[in-house]
Design a protein around this motif. Structure first.
Motif, PDB file in Angstrom:
ATOM      1  N   LYS A  88       0.849  -1.186   0.000  1.00  0.00           N
ATOM      2  CA  LYS A  88       0.000   0.000   0.000  1.00  0.00           C
ATOM      3  C   LYS A  88       0.887   1.239   0.000  1.00  0.00           C
ATOM      4  CE  LYS A  88      -3.731  -2.254   2.565  1.00  0.00           C
ATOM      5  NZ  LYS A  88      -4.504  -2.290   3.832  1.00  0.00           N
ATOM      6  N   LEU A  89       0.362   2.325  -0.550  1.00  0.00           N
ATOM      7  CA  LEU A  89       1.102   3.579  -0.638  1.00  0.00           C
ATOM      8  C   LEU A  89       0.396   4.633   0.195  1.00  0.00           C
ATOM      9  CD1 LEU A  89       1.586   1.926  -3.387  1.00  0.00           C
ATOM     10  CD2 LEU A  89       2.243   4.110  -4.349  1.00  0.00           C
ATOM     11  N   THR A  90       1.134   5.289   1.088  1.00  0.00           N
ATOM     12  CA  THR A  90       0.566   6.322   1.935  1.00  0.00           C
ATOM     13  C   THR A  90       1.456   7.560   1.900  1.00  0.00           C
ATOM     14  OG1 THR A  90       1.700   5.577   3.947  1.00  0.00           O
ATOM     15  CG2 THR A  90      -0.421   4.563   3.459  1.00  0.00           C
ATOM     16  N   MET A  91       1.044   8.596   2.605  1.00  0.00           N
ATOM     17  CA  MET A  91       1.790   9.851   2.613  1.00  0.00           C
ATOM     18  C   MET A  91       1.763  10.448   4.022  1.00  0.00           C
ATOM     19  SD  MET A  91       1.519  13.291   0.163  1.00  0.00           S
ATOM     20  CE  MET A  91       0.028  12.709  -0.540  1.00  0.00           C
ATOM     21  N   TYR A  92       2.887  11.013   4.440  1.00  0.00           N
ATOM     22  CA  TYR A  92       2.937  11.624   5.766  1.00  0.00           C
ATOM     23  C   TYR A  92       3.885  12.816   5.770  1.00  0.00           C
ATOM     24  CZ  TYR A  92       7.659  10.110   7.225  1.00  0.00           C
ATOM     25  OH  TYR A  92       9.023   9.973   7.355  1.00  0.00           O
ATOM     26  N   ALA A  93       3.696  13.703   6.742  1.00  0.00           N
ATOM     27  CA  ALA A  93       4.587  14.847   6.946  1.00  0.00           C
ATOM     28  C   ALA A  93       4.380  15.339   8.370  1.00  0.00           C
ATOM     29  CB  ALA A  93       4.283  15.963   5.948  1.00  0.00           C
ATOM     30  N   ASP A  94       5.197  14.838   9.302  1.00  0.00           N
ATOM     31  CA  ASP A  94       5.004  15.242  10.697  1.00  0.00           C
ATOM     32  C   ASP A  94       6.140  16.110  11.211  1.00  0.00           C
ATOM     33  OD1 ASP A  94       6.796  13.131  10.777  1.00  0.00           O
ATOM     34  OD2 ASP A  94       5.918  12.193  12.557  1.00  0.00           O
ATOM     35  N   GLY A  95       6.548  17.065  10.373  1.00  0.00           N
ATOM     36  CA  GLY A  95       7.436  18.128  10.803  1.00  0.00           C
ATOM     37  C   GLY A  95       8.793  17.663  11.292  1.00  0.00           C
ATOM     38  N   HIS A  96       9.193  18.154  12.475  1.00  0.00           N
ATOM     39  CA  HIS A  96      10.518  17.841  13.004  1.00  0.00           C
ATOM     40  C   HIS A  96      10.656  16.372  13.366  1.00  0.00           C
ATOM     41  CE1 HIS A  96      11.745  21.959  12.876  1.00  0.00           C
ATOM     42  NE2 HIS A  96      10.790  22.358  13.696  1.00  0.00           N
ATOM     43  N   SER A  97       9.556  15.633  13.458  1.00  0.00           N
ATOM     44  CA  SER A  97       9.629  14.192  13.675  1.00  0.00           C
ATOM     45  C   SER A  97       9.914  13.437  12.384  1.00  0.00           C
ATOM     46  CB  SER A  97       8.317  13.670  14.283  1.00  0.00           C
ATOM     47  OG  SER A  97       8.225  13.993  15.647  1.00  0.00           O
ATOM     48  N   CYS A  98       9.780  14.114  11.276  1.00  0.00           N
ATOM     49  CA  CYS A  98       9.983  13.507   9.961  1.00  0.00           C
ATOM     50  C   CYS A  98      11.487  13.481   9.662  1.00  0.00           C
ATOM     51  CB  CYS A  98       9.233  14.315   8.903  1.00  0.00           C
ATOM     52  SG  CYS A  98       9.231  13.609   7.251  1.00  0.00           S
ATOM     53  N   PRO A  99      12.088  12.309   9.460  1.00  0.00           N
ATOM     54  CA  PRO A  99      13.542  12.252   9.247  1.00  0.00           C
ATOM     55  C   PRO A  99      13.975  12.932   7.955  1.00  0.00           C
ATOM     56  CG  PRO A  99      12.529  10.121   8.795  1.00  0.00           C
ATOM     57  CD  PRO A  99      11.462  10.982   9.396  1.00  0.00           C
ATOM     58  N   GLY A 100      15.229  13.384   7.944  1.00  0.00           N
ATOM     59  CA  GLY A 100      15.778  13.998   6.739  1.00  0.00           C
ATOM     60  C   GLY A 100      15.095  15.280   6.345  1.00  0.00           C
ATOM     61  N   ASP A 101      14.525  16.006   7.335  1.00  0.00           N
ATOM     62  CA  ASP A 101      13.768  17.224   7.033  1.00  0.00           C
ATOM     63  C   ASP A 101      12.654  16.968   6.026  1.00  0.00           C
ATOM     64  OD1 ASP A 101      15.204  18.895   8.769  1.00  0.00           O
ATOM     65  OD2 ASP A 101      16.768  19.236   7.267  1.00  0.00           O
ATOM     66  N   CYS A 102      12.089  15.771   6.099  1.00  0.00           N
ATOM     67  CA  CYS A 102      10.973  15.373   5.226  1.00  0.00           C
ATOM     68  C   CYS A 102      11.362  15.472   3.747  1.00  0.00           C
ATOM     69  CB  CYS A 102       9.725  16.197   5.532  1.00  0.00           C
ATOM     70  SG  CYS A 102       8.374  15.193   6.212  1.00  0.00           S
ATOM     71  N   ASP A 103      12.589  15.091   3.429  1.00  0.00           N
ATOM     72  CA  ASP A 103      12.998  15.061   2.025  1.00  0.00           C
ATOM     73  C   ASP A 103      12.290  13.921   1.298  1.00  0.00           C
ATOM     74  OD1 ASP A 103      14.311  12.899   3.150  1.00  0.00           O
ATOM     75  OD2 ASP A 103      16.335  13.550   2.612  1.00  0.00           O
ATOM     76  N   ALA A 104      12.584  13.724   0.047  1.00  0.00           N
ATOM     77  CA  ALA A 104      11.900  12.707  -0.756  1.00  0.00           C
ATOM     78  C   ALA A 104      12.367  11.315  -0.337  1.00  0.00           C
ATOM     79  CB  ALA A 104      12.169  12.940  -2.241  1.00  0.00           C
TER      80      ALA A 104
END
Length: 261
Positions: free
Chosen positions: A28-44
């Motif tokens: 399954k494919l999902t999407m997330y963006a939880d700010g400073h908790s997102c590793p790598g500054d939420c890069d690709a």
């Protein structure tokens, strides 16, 4: 924290666009963006459950589907959406998070790949699904036609919304900084229950989110956890930004920043 949040989202999946089957038997494919908790500054990048890492669906590029080795954090990983070898592609791996059987990608990943013509069919279908969500007139007005307050902060409809979001973040910043300086244990020992923090000082320790229709509650993402240019969403699940694709995919989380004309 992504394991907790995505376990909850897995239950909510039937009522959202976050989940889509890649193939009859696949990921399954999902999407997330939880700010400073997102590793790598939420890069690709992609995160996945430990059960899937080192499987025929995700393996180190110097190994193979028949003899898969674990992908290494911060390095390229060979991911496969289904059984066919033509469903595979490289992606930057940033660690664990979602339930087994799920590839969880950042908005930056979709932005970087959805315009390409050389991506696997499963990902192309997910990109098309996300684009349809942007154009969908669910509720009468598509997200494409809504006022994007991140791009129009001085719009009279947006001024109060953005001012409150800024104020909430500003009020939370010193609390997060103090938590980071002291460490969660020392910080929380000095705080009432409602002010205690968790997950790198980015989430509430109390389960303040919900309950949803299934009676579930969750720890919420706190305002200062969202970096510049983004604000925490309605239910404390993710950071909302100017990305219309992300807002449409996780609606109604970011709806207060995307207003009907």
């Amino acid at each position: 924290m992504r394991k907790v949040i995505h376990a909850l989202l897995g239950i909510l999946a039937a009522s959202t666009l976050l989940f889509s089957e890649a193939q009859s038997r696949g990921m399954k494919l999902t999407m997330y963006a939880d700010g400073h908790s997102c590793p790598g500054d939420c890069d690709a990048h992609v995160v996945m459950n430990a059960e899937d890492n080192g499987s025929r669906f995700a393996f180190a590029p110097d190994s193979s589907r028949s003899a898969p080795a674990d992908c290494r954090n911060g390095q390229q990983c060979r991911i496969c959406f289904g059984e066919g070898d033509d469903s595979c592609m490289p992606a930057l791996y940033r660690g664990g998070g979602p339930p087994a059987g799920t590839f969880d990608f950042t908005p930056a990943f979709y932005d970087a790949t959805c315009g390409r013509t050389d991506i696997p069919a499963a990902l192309a279908r997910k990109c098309a699904e996300l684009d349809r969500a942007v154009q969908s007139r669910d509720g009468g007005v598509s997200y494409a036609d809504r006022i994007n307050c991140f791009k129009e902060p001085t719009n009279p409809r947006c001024v109060e919304v953005m001012a409150k979001a800024e104020a909430d973040k500003a009020a939370d910043q010193p609390k997060r900084q103090q938590c980071l300086a002291l460490g969660e244990e020392r910080y929380n020992a000095q705080q009432p229950s409602a002010e205690k923090r968790s997950e790198g000082c980015n989430y509430s320790r109390e389960r303040r989110g919900g309950p949803n229709s299934s009676g579930l509650t969750w720890r919420v993402l706190l305002p200062a956890a969202c970096p510049s240019g983004s604000f925490v969403g309605r239910d404390g699940l993710d950071c909302c930004s100017e990305s219309v694709r992300f807002a449409a995919a996780i609606k109604p989380e970011c709806s207060r920043f995307f207003l009907r004309p």
